[in-house]
Design a protein around this motif. Structure first.
Motif, PDB file in Angstrom:
ATOM      1  N   GLY A   1     -64.723  44.470  -1.153  1.00 26.24           N
ATOM      2  CA  GLY A   1     -65.573  44.076  -2.268  1.00 26.24           C
ATOM      3  C   GLY A   1     -64.959  42.961  -3.075  1.00 26.24           C
ATOM      4  N   TRP A   2     -65.624  42.611  -4.162  1.00 27.84           N
ATOM      5  CA  TRP A   2     -65.209  41.487  -5.002  1.00 27.84           C
ATOM      6  C   TRP A   2     -64.366  41.972  -6.173  1.00 27.84           C
ATOM      7  CZ3 TRP A   2     -65.914  36.492  -3.703  1.00 27.84           C
ATOM      8  CH2 TRP A   2     -66.797  36.231  -2.661  1.00 27.84           C
ATOM      9  N   TRP A   3     -63.311  41.218  -6.468  1.00 24.98           N
ATOM     10  CA  TRP A   3     -62.433  41.504  -7.597  1.00 24.98           C
ATOM     11  C   TRP A   3     -62.604  40.384  -8.628  1.00 24.98           C
ATOM     12  CZ3 TRP A   3     -58.862  45.334  -8.944  1.00 24.98           C
ATOM     13  CH2 TRP A   3     -58.040  45.029 -10.027  1.00 24.98           C
ATOM     14  N   ALA A   4     -63.001  40.762  -9.840  1.00 20.02           N
ATOM     15  CA  ALA A   4     -63.195  39.773 -10.909  1.00 20.02           C
ATOM     16  C   ALA A   4     -61.882  39.554 -11.638  1.00 20.02           C
ATOM     17  CB  ALA A   4     -64.271  40.261 -11.879  1.00 20.02           C
ATOM     18  N   THR A   5     -61.391  38.330 -11.634  1.00 15.50           N
ATOM     19  CA  THR A   5     -60.176  37.985 -12.361  1.00 15.50           C
ATOM     20  C   THR A   5     -60.527  37.529 -13.778  1.00 15.50           C
ATOM     21  OG1 THR A   5     -60.054  35.600 -11.913  1.00 15.50           O
ATOM     22  CG2 THR A   5     -59.321  37.102 -10.157  1.00 15.50           C
ATOM     23  N   GLN A   6     -59.526  37.295 -14.579  1.00 10.11           N
ATOM     24  CA  GLN A   6     -59.711  36.727 -15.909  1.00 10.11           C
ATOM     25  C   GLN A   6     -59.304  35.255 -15.940  1.00 10.11           C
ATOM     26  OE1 GLN A   6     -61.026  38.159 -18.795  1.00 10.11           O
ATOM     27  NE2 GLN A   6     -61.704  39.684 -17.320  1.00 10.11           N
TER      28      GLN A   6
END
Length: 565
Positions: A318-323
């Protein structure tokens, strides 16, 4: 890739003669490393509990201990260092400590290798072998990140696919520790899998030059190390030997990249990623756009202007949202635009400003605290602190410094010198704007004051004396005399009038100056004694001022004021 060995079978069958690196007693081959790993396996297997904190100084011994623990069915918790505060922090997560530990801390050590030849071992289960690293995370609280061997293996394979052509046949030197995930991948796992010898970590530049000059080499470093390469050493001896220079942990400035390129004759390759995501992308210095190219197997997209990634390096599909804020480029690469949270990088070390503030607010005598990053050629952490006792603001300088040192000591058990504030300001209250919020600009202004803080030694209607410590951050030093920071004479006149008005009833209007002399320059760090005296006539007043220090008289003169212009 004839010499390639998968990470799950790296130390299963001994291969005598395959070099793996330089140990304490000379070059170590694969069979000797496996024998040492078997000894660690036996030591771990004899102890109960699954989770073990590991800290070992020597890189090859660390590799043996890591694989020994995995073969014994243990999960390894990677300690960044062996400071008491770090060991205490991981204690809640582990059943014991192993490796090189400070005196007073009991733990598991490994005895001598038996004379029996190491036996073939079963291939490791990639999804069962785990490593735990600690990171500040998006909340600022220390978070345990579990990395499975399959994640590490896929990342190592991506590095090999991206860079094998550059580094074939080269030995691996580094200035970074294998106790960090970047050093673990680049100085331990990738070299072992690809058959490149590992050299000991180099702390001194002279040793680094000598090591790199011995043969085809790779240098694994950080921006903090590369920007401090001393130009006076014989870097010409490494030209043609250094095949690649890797940098990670933070952005490499253009100046540091140019210096490294000139001295090492190779433009550095920056690798971008995090403990949570693994490697994401890379770029080579000299790219005018600063474009980041994804590593093989890494997908990326923008969600609300922040980077999201998907790869086999992640714990789950899946997708990992970074900052990390980013901008897409037309060729499929992207630019990074800075962090969207309060996790910052100082000397390539990730620091949570929130965590530092919480730590300071738990210190005795602190009512409020804010931590910020001061911009400049070398970014610094700074702390604005509101003390519980307001009289501390007017206390002697030694007392205020002692309080600041106590706060520094309070933070030292969990933060080393790089990740603690270097600049301090005590204030009656945190600066607020019209909306009642503390702004970054207002906090920064505290650290670039227009005036020094006075320490009043005497205050009377006609005579006063005060002490002034010349903080290097004073705005008057900015832009004046670029060759050397010197206190301008106009500032000394302005300060004398300013502080005189705080204790004398000066006439309203400036009229003229008399016998003003500047005899000795004042520099940042000097401690000045300012003597003020007022003599009053029928319609005027004369202010006499005199700046002195241990170096002698700096300036003196008179300023005449009148009731009417």
């Amino acid at each position: 890739m004839a010499d390639w060995m998968a990470l799950d079978s790296l130390l299963t069958c001994p291969q005598a003669g395959r070099p793996v690196g330089l140990g304490a007693h000379g070059m170590v081959d694969h069979a000797a490393l496996q024998a040492r790993s078997c000894a660690w396996q036996a030591a771990f297997a004899a102890r109960p509990g699954r989770d073990w904190a590991l800290y070992v100084e020597d890189t090859l011994e660390f590799a043996a201990a890591l694989y020994g623990a995995w073969h014994a069915g243990k999960r390894v918790v990677l300690c960044a260092d062996n400071l008491p505060g770090t060991l205490q922090q991981v204690a809640a997560y582990v059943d014991g400590h192993a490796g090189d530990l400070p005196s007073g801390v009991s733990g598991l050590a490994c005895g001598a290798v038996t004379t029996a030849a190491p036996q073939a071992r079963d291939v490791l289960d990639e999804r069962s072998c785990e490593l735990v690293v600690f990171t500040s995370g998006s909340t600022g609280q220390p978070a345990a990140i579990v990395k499975r061997l399959d994640q590490l293996a896929r990342e190592v394979e991506a590095l090999q696919q991206a860079f094998a052509g550059l580094v074939e046949g080269a030995q691996v030197h580094g200035t970074v520790s294998h106790q960090h995930i970047y050093g673990l991948l680049f100085r331990v796992l990738w070299p072992l899998a690809s058959g490149r010898p590992i050299l000991p970590r180099r702390f001194f530049h002279e040793d680094l030059v000598a090591g790199l000059a011995q043969g085809p080499s790779i240098l694994v470093a950080t921006p903090a190390h590369l920007k401090r390469l001393p130009g006076q050493l014989s870097w010409q001896s490494v030209h043609g030997q250094v095949r690649a220079v890797f940098s990670s942990g933070g952005p490499l400035s253009a100046e540091a990249a140019a210096l490294a390129t000139r001295l090492l004759a190779v433009p550095p390759i920056e690798v971008f990623g995090s403990s949570e995501t693994g490697g994401i992308a890379w770029r080579q210095s000299g790219d005018a756009q600063g474009a980041w190219r994804p590593l093989p197997g890494v997908q990326w997209r923008l969600d609300q202007d922040c980077l999201s990634v998907n790869s086999a390096h992640l714990a789950e599909p899946g997708w990992w949202a970074t900052q990390d804020r980013a901008r897409a480029l037309a060729d499929g690469s992207f630019q990074l635009l800075g962090r969207a949270d309060r996790i910052v990088k100082i000397e390539e070390r990730r620091v949570s400003l929130d965590a530092l503030e919480r730590g300071l607010c738990l210190a005795p005598g602190v009512a409020e605290a804010r931590v910020l990053v001061l911009p400049g050629a070398r970014e610094q952490l700074a702390a604005a602190v509101v003390p519980v006792d307001p009289t501390l603001l007017d206390a002697p300088a030694e007392q205020r410094r002692a309080f600041q040192q106590s706060l520094n000591t309070h933070l030292a058990s969990h933060h080393d010198a790089v990740t603690r504030p270097r600049r301090w300001r005590l204030c009656a209250a945190l600066p607020l704007n019209a909306q009642g919020k503390v702004t970054q600009a207002a906090l920064q202004a505290l650290f670039q004051p227009l005036l020094p803080e006075p320490q009043w030694l005497q205050r009377g209607p006609e005579q006063a004396r005060l002490q002034l410590v010349l903080d290097p951050a004073l705005k008057v030093f900015e832009g004046h005399f670029p060759q050397a920071a010197i206190l301008p004479g106009v500032a000394q006149l302005d300060w004398a009038i300013h502080f005189a008005r705080q204790c004398f009833a000066l006439p309203a209007h400036f009229q003229r100056m008399e016998t003003v002399k500047f005899q000795h320059v004042a520099r940042p760090g000097d401690v000045l004694d300012l003597a003020l005296e007022l003599s009053v006539g029928p319609a005027h007043g004369v202010l006499t001022f005199r700046y002195t220090s241990a170096a002698g008289v700096h300036a003196s003169g008179r300023v005449v004021f009148a009731d009417a212009a």
